[in-house]
Design a protein around this motif. Structure first.
Motif, PDB file in Angstrom:
ATOM      1  N   GLY A  53       1.382  -1.515   0.165  1.00 46.71           N
ATOM      2  CA  GLY A  53       0.405  -0.185   0.034  1.00 46.71           C
ATOM      3  C   GLY A  53       1.257   1.402  -0.022  1.00 46.71           C
ATOM      4  N   CYS A  55       1.062   5.286   0.920  1.00 52.68           N
ATOM      5  CA  CYS A  55       0.127   6.473   1.603  1.00 52.68           C
ATOM      6  C   CYS A  55       1.162   8.056   1.682  1.00 52.68           C
ATOM      7  CB  CYS A  55       0.141   6.212   3.154  1.00 52.68           C
ATOM      8  SG  CYS A  55      -0.745   7.812   4.604  1.00 52.68           S
ATOM      9  N   SER A  78      -5.693  10.163  -6.017  1.00 54.24           N
ATOM     10  CA  SER A  78      -5.445   8.917  -5.385  1.00 54.24           C
ATOM     11  C   SER A  78      -6.177   7.542  -5.655  1.00 54.24           C
ATOM     12  CB  SER A  78      -6.014   8.641  -3.730  1.00 54.24           C
ATOM     13  OG  SER A  78      -7.537   9.125  -3.751  1.00 54.24           O
ATOM     14  N   SER A  79      -7.141   8.046  -6.406  1.00 54.36           N
ATOM     15  CA  SER A  79      -8.224   7.046  -7.626  1.00 54.36           C
ATOM     16  C   SER A  79      -7.111   6.803  -8.576  1.00 54.36           C
ATOM     17  CB  SER A  79      -9.241   7.343  -7.917  1.00 54.36           C
ATOM     18  OG  SER A  79      -9.181   8.488  -8.718  1.00 54.36           O
ATOM     19  N   SER A  82      -4.524   4.527  -7.491  1.00 45.61           N
ATOM     20  CA  SER A  82      -5.052   3.480  -7.174  1.00 45.61           C
ATOM     21  C   SER A  82      -5.168   2.553  -8.654  1.00 45.61           C
ATOM     22  CB  SER A  82      -5.717   3.235  -6.526  1.00 45.61           C
ATOM     23  OG  SER A  82      -5.667   3.791  -4.843  1.00 45.61           O
ATOM     24  N   ASP A  88      -4.181   0.092  -3.133  1.00 43.88           N
ATOM     25  CA  ASP A  88      -4.455   1.168  -2.427  1.00 43.88           C
ATOM     26  C   ASP A  88      -3.545   1.908  -2.171  1.00 43.88           C
ATOM     27  OD1 ASP A  88      -6.883  -0.096  -1.538  1.00 43.88           O
ATOM     28  OD2 ASP A  88      -5.929  -1.393   0.176  1.00 43.88           O
ATOM     29  N   LEU A  90      -3.347   6.446  -0.174  1.00 37.82           N
ATOM     30  CA  LEU A  90      -4.077   6.639   0.596  1.00 37.82           C
ATOM     31  C   LEU A  90      -3.697   8.296   0.401  1.00 37.82           C
ATOM     32  CD1 LEU A  90      -6.500   7.724   2.656  1.00 37.82           C
ATOM     33  CD2 LEU A  90      -4.609   6.874   4.343  1.00 37.82           C
TER      34      LEU A  90
END
Length: 120
Positions: A53, A55, A78-79, A82, A88, A90
């Motif tokens: 992931g 962040c 973020s989308s 991703s 994921d 963030l």
């Protein structure tokens, strides 16, 4: 155990990218934000380190996972990240990230203050 994560502090002047494993930082990469394509760096490091992931703590207001950074012509979503990584991602404000860190460190009753880009 969370696994390997890519974390970053992406500022209007400088950006730091780190790889964490089991609550420890194992690698740090630092760049002038204006000299890189942030999305490309995120993708390169995420693939290289096979992270679980991402962040990103960013300098600027984040709305619905999207930000236009202060002081530099960089926008992140973020989308979009991703989708391109299959992970994921963030995207949160950098001071929000500091607040989460304070809570995680057991500082239940604290105030997070700092100087942002452009103050100096």
């Amino acid at each position: 155990m969370v696994g390997k994560l890519l974390v970053a502090d992406i500022g209007g002047t400088n950006s730091s990218f780190g790889i964490t494993v089991d609550d420890g930082l194992v690698e740090v990469n630092e760049f002038l934000t204006s000299s890189i394509n942030v999305g490309d760096v995120v993708k390169r490091l995420a693939v290289k380190h096979k992270v679980k992931g991402v962040c990103l703590g960013v300098a600027g207001p984040v709305f619905n996972g999207r930000v236009k950074l202060t002081n530099v012509d960089v926008s992140l979503s973020s989308s979009v990240l991703s989708s391109s990584l299959g992970l994921d991602v963030l995207v949160i404000n950098d001071f929000e990230a500091l607040g989460y860190y304070a809570l995680r460190s057991g500082l239940d009753d604290c105030l997070v203050l700092g100087a942002g880009t452009g103050l100096g």
